[in-house]
Design an enzyme around this catalytic site. Structure first.
Site, PDB file in Angstrom:
ATOM      1  N   LYS A  19       0.833  -1.198   0.000  1.00 37.94           N
ATOM      2  CA  LYS A  19       0.000   0.000   0.000  1.00 37.94           C
ATOM      3  C   LYS A  19       0.871   1.254   0.000  1.00 37.94           C
ATOM      4  O   LYS A  19       1.914   1.308   0.670  1.00 37.94           O
ATOM      5  CB  LYS A  19      -0.897  -0.038   1.234  1.00 37.94           C
ATOM      6  CG  LYS A  19      -1.962   1.030   1.323  1.00 37.94           C
ATOM      7  CD  LYS A  19      -2.836   0.755   2.550  1.00 37.94           C
ATOM      8  CE  LYS A  19      -3.973   1.759   2.670  1.00 37.94           C
ATOM      9  NZ  LYS A  19      -4.870   1.406   3.794  1.00 37.94           N
ATOM     10  N   SER A  69      -9.512   1.823   2.308  1.00 35.11           N
ATOM     11  CA  SER A  69      -8.495   2.576   1.612  1.00 35.11           C
ATOM     12  C   SER A  69      -7.434   1.725   0.929  1.00 35.11           C
ATOM     13  O   SER A  69      -6.638   2.255   0.146  1.00 35.11           O
ATOM     14  CB  SER A  69      -7.819   3.537   2.606  1.00 35.11           C
ATOM     15  OG  SER A  69      -7.150   2.827   3.634  1.00 35.11           O
ATOM     16  N   SER A 127     -10.462  -0.784   6.103  1.00 36.21           N
ATOM     17  CA  SER A 127      -9.654  -0.501   4.916  1.00 36.21           C
ATOM     18  C   SER A 127      -8.926  -1.688   4.323  1.00 36.21           C
ATOM     19  O   SER A 127      -8.403  -1.604   3.209  1.00 36.21           O
ATOM     20  CB  SER A 127      -8.639   0.610   5.227  1.00 36.21           C
ATOM     21  OG  SER A 127      -9.295   1.840   5.377  1.00 36.21           O
TER      22      SER A 127
END
Length: 463
Positions: A82, A157, A181
């Site tokens: 990420k 996210s 997320s």
């Protein structure tokens, strides 16, 4: 095996093929980079590519293996992480134009654990602005789309993370979760994701440049294509880092059951605080029925002894208190004004969020004590049950929607418009008290989009 089909195999399978010599790391990384080159222009999942260093490390991995040196269980496997995780020499922006030129000097602890286990970092995957959305778009890197339907969001996210794994661009991913997320994108994209017990995976190096202390509630964890991949990843990721590693070690217990006949399952399909679309409920119910037919004890009435409305209120307050750590002065000031001007009876999400973000420390301590009481209720519940099956989200992946205030946007649930902020309930169901929760794909809705089930266990029951 066909070129593309190979890349959709679990990470554990790819690692085994590398170990047996059926595939070299150089070949695998070249295939992954080629797939990124073909799919990413449409999906925009991998937003920072480190191709030259990845190829160099792949060649080194093959040379080491030929010399009889094994780096670890991920030796020579191409992965992505990420965008919010620091990787030395690569940008970490959180999708925020203010940090467009921020290049990490060091590597996040969790990323380093993957590297030390032999992984090769191919690049970094997209996020929403400051990780604050259940979509994944920002001014720096643009919009990421769902591979099942590009008019839909992949979730957030860790949206780019889920897309990279779902499409075979990456063998394994490292995401983070404070408001669903990891679990929301896993559900939206049809992959596996694990939100660990709070605190067992280091968050050092996951954060904005000026943030050094880990956020309350927030955790780091893996996304993958199989449960076995998640287990392997957690064996690598879990444990202390930095100065804490001088003194303590982590030993997660094995599961408390050995086969389905020993498994005690509670099922929660809906809640008054967050109505769940029947497309999601039906697939989770079917999964529970399958477990029951294969010997598990399944109870769809059992619930922990807590008020879910209170749990939701408490989660929103403590979640927004945690995010105060990353709020800039202007946002904090406007939140203070919003909370002060609001009618005490105003229950809109934006008002509740502002109150949480600006609460006094004394109030936070009071709410934290109540959180401990709810955690104790979960502990008592898990004396009778091994896991809870429940929704990870209220619907399948919704369409892209980037208009206006995020808190005012809506999604369709059972044919009616609902506020997108209803999603927060199913995130907080496990997050508030730090329980581990895994999302696994269990089917699809009539729209053809994936449906996942959220599986919650007792604290430190990650395995």
């Amino acid at each position: 095996m066909a070129r593309d089909a190979l890349l959709l195999r679990p990470a554990t399978d790819l690692a085994a093929r590398l170990a047996r010599g059926e595939l070299t790391s150089a070949e695998l990384v070249d295939r992954q980079l080629d797939r990124i080159g073909r799919l990413n222009p449409v999906l925009n999942a991998v937003v920072v590519l480190d191709a030259a260093r990845a190829r160099e490390r792949a060649a080194a991995a093959d040379a080491a293996r030929a010399a009889g040196t094994l780096w670890g269980p991920l030796h020579g496997l191409g992965v992505t992480v990420k965008e919010a995780f620091d990787v030395a020499g690569l940008p970490t922006t959180y999708g925020d134009p203010r940090f467009r030129d921020n290049v990490a000097a060091t590597t996040a602890a969790a990323v380093q654990r993957l590297i030390d286990a032999g992984a090769i970092v191919l690049g970094k995957t997209n996020v929403p602005l400051n990780l604050a959305d259940w979509q994944s778009y920002n001014e720096v890197h643009g919009t990421t789309s769902n591979p099942w339907d590009t008019t839909r969001t992949p979730g957030g996210s860790s949206g780019g993370s889920a897309v990279a794994v779902a499409t075979g661009m990456s063998a394994l991913e490292l995401g983070s979760d404070i408001g669903g997320s990891i679990r929301n994108p896993a559900h939206c994209c049809g992959v596996f994701g694990h939100k660990p017990t709070y605190g067992i995976v280091s968050a050092r190096g996951h954060g904005l440049p000026h943030i050094r202390r880990p956020l309350d509630i927030s955790v780091c964890g893996p996304l993958a294509r199989s449960a076995a991949d998640l287990r392997l990843a957690m064996e690598i990721l879990a444990g202390p880092a930095g100065r804490a590693a001088r003194a303590w070690r982590l030993e997660l217990p094995p599961p408390g059951f050995h086969d389905l006949a020993d498994l005690r399952v509670a099922v929660v399909l809906d809640d008054p605080n967050a109505e769940v679309d029947t497309a999601v409920q039906d697939q989770i119910a079917a999964a529970a029925d399958t477990l029951g037919r294969h010997g598990a004890t399944v109870d769809d009435q059992a619930r922990p002894d807590l008020d879910t409305a209170e749990l939701n209120e408490l989660y929103i307050a403590l979640l927004r208190a945690a995010t105060a750590q990353v709020a800039d002065d202007a946002f904090y000031a406007s939140s203070t004004e919003l909370a002060a001007a609001a009618d005490p009876a105003d229950r809109r999400y934006a008002i509740r969020a502002a109150r949480g973000l600006t609460m006094s420390h004394r109030r936070w301590l009071q709410l934290n004590e109540r959180r401990a009481e709810l955690a104790a209720a979960w502990e008592r519940f898990f004396e009778r049950f091994d896991v809870v099956l429940c929704p990870p989200a209220v619907s399948t992946a919704p369409p892209h929607d980037q208009d206006g205030d995020r808190n005012a946007r809506t999604i369709v649930v059972n044919g009616a418009q609902h506020l997108v902020t209803d999603q927060i309930f199913w995130a907080g169901y496990a997050n508030l008290t730090g329980q581990p929760a895994t999302v696994a794909p269990v089917g699809s809705g009539a729209d053809g989009l994936p449906v996942g089930v959220q599986i919650i266990g007792p604290a430190y029951g990650d395995h």
